[in-house]
Design a protein around this motif. Structure first.
Motif, short mmCIF file in Angstrom:
data_model
loop_
_atom_site.label_atom_id
_atom_site.label_comp_id
_atom_site.label_asym_id
_atom_site.label_seq_id
_atom_site.Cartn_x
_atom_site.Cartn_y
_atom_site.Cartn_z
N ARG A 260 0.81 -1.19 -0.04
CA ARG A 260 0.12 -0.28 0.00
C ARG A 260 0.82 1.25 0.02
N LEU A 261 2.21 1.16 -0.01
CA LEU A 261 2.95 2.39 -0.12
C LEU A 261 2.94 2.99 -1.41
N ASP A 262 3.24 4.51 -1.40
CA ASP A 262 3.28 4.84 -2.99
C ASP A 262 4.59 4.58 -3.37
N GLY A 263 4.48 4.36 -4.62
CA GLY A 263 5.98 3.93 -5.38
C GLY A 263 5.74 2.33 -6.14
N ARG A 264 6.82 2.01 -6.35
CA ARG A 264 7.08 0.75 -7.04
C ARG A 264 7.95 -0.23 -5.94
N PRO A 265 7.04 -1.20 -5.11
CA PRO A 265 7.72 -1.95 -4.00
C PRO A 265 8.45 -2.92 -4.76
N VAL A 266 9.63 -3.58 -4.09
CA VAL A 266 10.08 -4.85 -4.23
C VAL A 266 10.54 -5.58 -2.90
N VAL A 267 10.64 -6.71 -2.79
CA VAL A 267 11.04 -7.20 -1.63
C VAL A 267 12.55 -7.95 -1.88
N ILE A 268 13.56 -7.82 -1.31
CA ILE A 268 15.03 -8.24 -1.49
C ILE A 268 15.32 -9.11 -0.35
N LEU A 269 15.43 -10.44 -0.77
CA LEU A 269 15.84 -11.54 0.29
C LEU A 269 17.09 -11.85 -0.22
N ARG A 270 17.90 -12.65 0.87
CA ARG A 270 19.13 -13.15 0.67
C ARG A 270 19.38 -14.61 0.93
N GLU A 271 18.29 -15.29 1.45
CA GLU A 271 18.60 -16.67 1.56
C GLU A 271 17.81 -17.51 0.42
N ARG A 272 18.24 -18.31 -0.18
CA ARG A 272 17.42 -18.94 -1.12
C ARG A 272 16.14 -19.58 -0.81
N PHE A 273 16.31 -20.16 0.26
CA PHE A 273 15.12 -20.98 0.78
C PHE A 273 13.86 -20.16 1.16
N MET A 274 14.23 -18.81 1.55
CA MET A 274 13.34 -17.94 2.01
C MET A 274 12.20 -17.29 0.83
N VAL A 275 12.64 -17.62 -0.34
CA VAL A 275 11.72 -17.31 -1.54
C VAL A 275 10.52 -18.20 -1.22
N ALA A 276 10.68 -19.37 -0.93
CA ALA A 276 9.37 -20.27 -0.70
C ALA A 276 8.66 -19.92 0.44
N ARG A 277 9.38 -19.53 1.56
CA ARG A 277 8.69 -19.30 2.66
C ARG A 277 8.07 -17.81 2.89
N ILE A 278 8.32 -17.02 2.24
CA ILE A 278 7.72 -15.76 2.28
C ILE A 278 6.20 -15.96 2.10
N ALA A 279 5.44 -15.08 2.63
CA ALA A 279 4.10 -15.27 2.66
C ALA A 279 3.54 -14.72 1.24
N PRO A 280 2.19 -15.17 0.55
CA PRO A 280 2.04 -14.59 -0.56
C PRO A 280 1.53 -13.16 -0.78
N THR A 281 2.15 -12.73 -1.82
CA THR A 281 2.17 -11.18 -1.96
C THR A 281 2.17 -11.31 -3.57
N ASP A 282 1.73 -9.90 -3.88
CA ASP A 282 1.67 -9.37 -5.56
C ASP A 282 2.95 -8.90 -5.80
N ILE A 283 3.62 -8.48 -4.49
CA ILE A 283 5.02 -7.57 -4.90
C ILE A 283 6.12 -8.41 -5.54
N PRO A 284 6.71 -7.93 -6.49
CA PRO A 284 7.94 -8.49 -6.94
C PRO A 284 8.95 -8.90 -5.82
N VAL A 285 9.38 -10.17 -5.65
CA VAL A 285 10.17 -10.55 -4.74
C VAL A 285 11.64 -11.15 -5.35
N VAL A 286 12.65 -10.57 -5.07
CA VAL A 286 14.04 -10.98 -5.47
C VAL A 286 14.96 -11.39 -4.58
N CYS A 287 15.55 -12.72 -4.72
CA CYS A 287 16.74 -13.25 -3.91
C CYS A 287 18.05 -12.87 -4.65
#
Length: 724
Positions: A260-287
């Motif tokens: 709900r923030l203004d702008g174009r959000p992205v989620v930055i992760l560092r651990e590969r396994f976390m990509v599958a663990r993060i909750a459902p979201t429509d925001i782009p997720v990048v590891c």
């Protein structure tokens, strides 16, 4: 946390798991000894029985005791060694049972056995090569990565050596056992041949994966694609997270706010396994596992990173000079962890209300007041305000949600050990109470005593449910009605599983997940939120109104328990700060060893709480105050404390969060502009506006006129605290 409490000697962990593991290891060792005896004597019944027991123990290990497998591997008794030894003893038995003039006939089974194990080693080597070709430098979710030639993963059996050897080797073992009974070499030869053919087929399937047309894109191709995606999407604000499986909730709680923030959000992760663990979201997720890949963000349009937690890898992203960093934490409390000196590494610290600002000032950890921004707690929109006391004919629902023991081992951190059982007994003794027990997921991870106390509390609740009398006050529900509610809950559970799994099959590797989750269906996040709300409603409806509950797992969430509860009992933690949004009464267990006055003085969040001693003697009076609001002397204090901890209701927390983001983005813009050479700055003011300031979220990277308007401001707006 200040405490004069005495450190306790931690009791030894329960011996039952160790006993079970020791028994399994002893049976496995005994089976091999018996198999060796059966082969050398020779004794066919003993050989067959020992082999059967050995195979059965293997099944137990893989099904019920997988944590034993690494221990056996460290002892150089891994699955390959065990399987080779088992087959070798069968071959020895065959040779001992056979006549001397027929020993040569068993040469073919032995040769086939050697070929099978050679193929097994080849499969393992090729599977490692295939895995390396499928280990990409960047992993994504909600990003179209079709240009990377992604494909489904090889069969799980070919990727895991233990199950593969057991299954493909079964024909060989069965053939050798049959040969021992019949004393004929043909069954052994046939068994090894079948195993060899299956292994060769598996090897071929893996070799095909190494063909250039079947491999995913190479490392440099992936990095070039990622740079192009950054240039096209042009993110402006990111959520940065690094951590373990048990800490993923710290990132999850900020996903809705990010969307709900203004702008174009992205989620930055560092651990590969976390990509599958993060909750459902429509925001782009990048590891981005590697630091070298992470540094590519320096040349992106990303201006602000929001940090919900500290980690060792946080220092790596803080080195990027073009990005401003805001620490938001995953919860606020009076613990020292809520004013960690590490916070001064960030450009700003975003807190909920004035109390957190003062907490940093009192702690004197180097955080300047000008860098503290009050934004409230956007997540608390899900917490419903109090509608009144429990009805006279209804049970009082009490939520006991203690925190965990913490890393410092201070006895006052958690009430589970000192007071947990007393509190639960006192609550269960009141026939008008319905108890919800929701322990912290890390309970027992540091102090075994906390884990043992947690298990005893759960048993107390189970025993109370078994012994509870029938309650005529609860409306009787027909069997058909209960069946209907249960069926609806099952349907919603399946719907949520389908939405959150996003079409990823069991056994998929990271590349296949990346392929399956490349383009979320429109409105998936809203569908998940709607299904979750319906699931929670159905969940509470299916439960008997007088049955106590142990609430664990992802669902129902803590805030859903807030909405059901009439009263919270907890420890000094962010749970009580969040619960204040409801306006309902709460109590805090004092296991610190401090007097009540000293306890209240040390922890401001306790100011509006009923303080309970470890013996739980104050529980009856507390329940009476909850049921009769005229006896609740802390209602006004709770309202005042809510304002201090969470800030004002207007403007909303989401609006204040957006304001803080715009201000920090403007600071980042000015910092980047000053860092560029004048000749590079002058010709492209419009491009600066498009790239560096957050605007409405959109799929493409096109700038807007609104971006240009904001960029005309050179001086960042004031970041003074909102009025309280």
């Amino acid at each position: 946390m200040a405490s004069v409490g005495r450190r306790r000697a931690s009791p030894r962990p329960s011996g039952r798991p160790l006993l079970a593991k020791g028994l399994t290891a002893a049976v496995l060792a005994g089976a091999f000894v018996a198999q060796a005896a059966g082969a050398l004597l020779p004794n066919v019944p003993l050989l067959l029985a020992a082999t059967a027991v050995s195979l059965a123990v293997e099944g137990v290990l893989f099904r019920w005791q997988p944590d034993m497998l690494p221990l056996l591997a460290k002892s150089h008794a891994d699955i390959t060694v065990r399987h080779v030894l088992r087959d070798l003893l069968l071959v020895v038995g065959l040779l001992r049972l056979g006549e001397h003039d027929r020993e040569a006939q068993f040469a073919w089974p032995v040769a086939g056995l050697l070929v099978f194990y050679a193929l097994h080693c080849a499969i393992q080597a090729v599977s490692v090569l295939v895995r390396r070709t499928r280990t990409l430098p960047v992993l994504t979710r909600n990003v179209d990565a079709s240009a990377l030639r992604l494909s489904t993963a090889p069969a799980a059996l070919l990727r895991h050596p233990g199950p593969r050897l057991l299954l493909l080797g079964l024909p060989t073992t069965a053939g050798l056992v049959t040969a021992a009974v019949t004393r004929e070499p043909l069954p052994a030869a046939a068994g090894t041949a079948v195993s060899g053919v299956l292994a060769a087929a598996g090897l071929g399937a893996l070799l095909v994966r190494l063909l250039p047309s079947r491999r995913p894109a190479g490392e440099q191709e992936v990095l070039d694609w990622f740079d192009a995606w950054l240039a096209d999407y042009r993110p402006t604000v990111g959520l940065y997270f690094s951590g373990g499986v048990s800490s993923v909730y710290q990132a999850d709680m900020w996903l809705e706010t990010m969307s709900r923030l203004d702008g174009r959000p992205v989620v930055i992760l560092r651990e590969r396994f976390m990509v599958a663990r993060i909750a459902p979201t429509d925001i782009p997720v990048v590891c981005l596992p590697k630091v070298s890949t992470l540094m590519r963000l320096e040349h992106s349009t990303l201006r602000v990173l929001i940090h919900p937690s500290n980690s060792g890898k946080t220092s790596q992203v803080l080195r990027i000079p073009t990005i401003k960093h805001a620490f938001v934490n995953h919860g606020e409390s009076d613990k020292l962890s809520s004013c960690n000196p590490y916070a001064k590494a960030y450009d700003e610290v975003w807190v909920a209300g004035p109390e957190a600002r003062e907490r940093y000032a009192r702690a004197a950890v180097g955080i300047e007041d000008k860098d503290v921004v009050e934004i409230g707690r956007p997540q608390l929109d899900a917490v419903r305000p109090r509608s009144g006391p429990p009805a006279a004919d209804a049970r009082t629902t009490v939520l006991y949600a203690p925190t965990w023991e913490g890393w410092d081992g201070n006895p006052g951190n958690t009430s589970v050990v000192e007071a947990g059982e007393n509190l639960v007994r006192a609550l269960l003794a009141d026939p008008g109470v319905r108890l919800l027990y929701k322990p912290h997921p890390l309970t027992g991870s540091v102090e075994p005593a906390a884990g043992a106390a947690d298990r005893r509390i759960r048993e107390l609740i189970r025993a109370a449910n078994r012994e509870r009398p029938a309650t005529p006050a609860e409306p009787a529900r027909s069997v058909s009605e209960l069946d209907r509610l249960t069926a609806e809950l099952d349907r919603l559970t399946a719907e949520l599983d389908r939405l959150t799994a996003a079409g990823v099959r069991e056994g998929a590797d990271q590349v296949e997940r990346m392929l399956a989750q490349s383009a979320p269906p429109p409105g998936r996040a809203e569908a998940v939120a709607k299904a979750t709300a319906a699931w929670e409603e159905a969940y509470w409806a299916t439960l008997p109104q007088d049955e106590h509950q142990v609430v664990t797992g992802v669902r129902p969430a803590l805030y859903a328990c807030f909405n059901i509860a009439d009263l919270l009992i907890s420890d000094v933690s962010s749970v009580i700060s969040d619960f204040l949004a409801s306006g309902k009464p709460y109590a805090v267990a004092n296991t610190s060893g401090l007097s009540e006055d000293a306890f209240r003085a040390a922890f401001p969040t306790v100011a509006a709480a009923t303080v309970l001693t470890p013996d739980a003697s104050g529980v009856p009076a507390l329940l009476d105050a909850v049921r009769h609001p005229e006896k609740d002397e802390l209602a006004d204090t709770r309202a005042e404390l809510k304002l201090r901890l969470l800030g004002p209701d207007e403007p909303t927390s989401q609006e204040r969060c957006n304001t803080a983001l715009r201000d920090l983005s403007t600071t980042a813009l000015n910092h980047r502009a000053r860092g560029e050479q004048p000749e590079a700055r002058q010709p492209r003011p419009q491009r600066l506006a498009e790239d560096f300031l957050p605007g409405p979220r959109r799929a493409s990277g096109a700038g807007t006129e609104a971006d240009a308007e904001v960029s005309s401001s050179v001086t960042p707006p004031s970041r003074s605290a909102p009025p309280v």
